[in-house]
Design a protein around this motif. Structure first.
Motif, PDB file in Angstrom:
ATOM      1  N   ARG A   1       1.220   5.562  -0.405  1.00 22.98           N
ATOM      2  CA  ARG A   1       0.612   6.894  -0.376  1.00 22.98           C
ATOM      3  C   ARG A   1       1.578   7.843  -1.072  1.00 22.98           C
ATOM      4  O   ARG A   1       2.723   7.989  -0.663  1.00 22.98           O
ATOM      5  CB  ARG A   1       0.371   7.347   1.059  1.00 22.98           C
TER       6      ARG A   1
ATOM      7  N   VAL B   1       0.867  -1.174   0.000  1.00 20.77           N
ATOM      8  CA  VAL B   1       0.000   0.000   0.000  1.00 20.77           C
ATOM      9  C   VAL B   1       0.906   1.226   0.000  1.00 20.77           C
ATOM     10  O   VAL B   1       1.809   1.338   0.818  1.00 20.77           O
ATOM     11  CB  VAL B   1      -0.950   0.011   1.215  1.00 20.77           C
TER      12      VAL B   1
ATOM     13  N   TYR C   1      -5.423   4.102   6.102  1.00 20.69           N
ATOM     14  CA  TYR C   1      -4.089   4.371   5.562  1.00 20.69           C
ATOM     15  C   TYR C   1      -3.736   5.857   5.619  1.00 20.69           C
ATOM     16  O   TYR C   1      -2.570   6.208   5.768  1.00 20.69           O
ATOM     17  CB  TYR C   1      -3.953   3.805   4.149  1.00 20.69           C
TER      18      TYR C   1
ATOM     19  N   LEU D   1      -0.181   6.197   7.256  1.00 20.95           N
ATOM     20  CA  LEU D   1       0.909   6.509   6.327  1.00 20.95           C
ATOM     21  C   LEU D   1       1.041   8.018   6.178  1.00 20.95           C
ATOM     22  O   LEU D   1       0.056   8.696   5.892  1.00 20.95           O
ATOM     23  CB  LEU D   1       0.629   5.910   4.938  1.00 20.95           C
TER      24      LEU D   1
ATOM     25  N   LEU E   1      -3.832   7.019  -2.556  1.00 25.40           N
ATOM     26  CA  LEU E   1      -3.501   5.727  -1.947  1.00 25.40           C
ATOM     27  C   LEU E   1      -3.654   4.644  -2.999  1.00 25.40           C
ATOM     28  O   LEU E   1      -4.691   4.549  -3.659  1.00 25.40           O
ATOM     29  CB  LEU E   1      -4.443   5.431  -0.779  1.00 25.40           C
TER      30      LEU E   1
END
Length: 135
Positions: free
Chosen positions: A55, A53, A102, A106, A117
């Motif tokens: 960002r 994942v 997230y 993040l 994201l």
């Protein structure tokens, strides 16, 4: 003891070790093609459940179907460290609960509406250790 004149060597690591190195870091670069040019953007990441994942300050409209993510830890003075590259299909995370999670966990960059994201599903993972050759 090796000196700055000791030759450098590049040693490929296993996919498992490359993912371990990736998991132990949080900052990298998203790389993708746009209008036949390579675009490279800074990104924060987390490795969870076999997915990466990310960002990054990329407009949602620019997110490609496939992307590459690169992470490294290279010591400039010694020329030693490691590098990992992951490539695969990318998708924008749009679910409000997942996106909220997230965004809280993040770090991101303030760059207008460009705070995206992504979930990257690795198809290829390569990694290398950079070391000094022993005499």
């Amino acid at each position: 003891m090796s000196s700055p004149l000791t030759p450098l060597r590049l040693v490929e690591v296993s996919g498992a070790e490359a993912l371990w190195l990736l998991e132990g870091s949080t900052l990298g670069r998203l790389v993708y093609a746009q209008r036949d040019l390579a675009v490279i953007r800074p990104a924060h990441h987390v490795w969870e459940y076999g997915r990466l994942v990310v960002r990054t300050p990329v407009p949602v409209a620019a997110v490609p179907a496939t992307a590459t993510y690169h992470v490294d830890d290279i010591r400039a003075v010694s020329g030693t460290g490691w590098t990992v590259t992951v490539s695969g299909p990318a998708e924008v995370i749009t679910g409000p609960d997942e996106a909220g999670h997230y965004r809280r966990t993040l770090a991101g960059w303030s760059h207008g509406p460009h705070d995206t994201l992504l979930r990257l599903h690795p198809k290829t993972v390569t990694g290398f250790r950079l070391a000094r050759a022993e005499a």
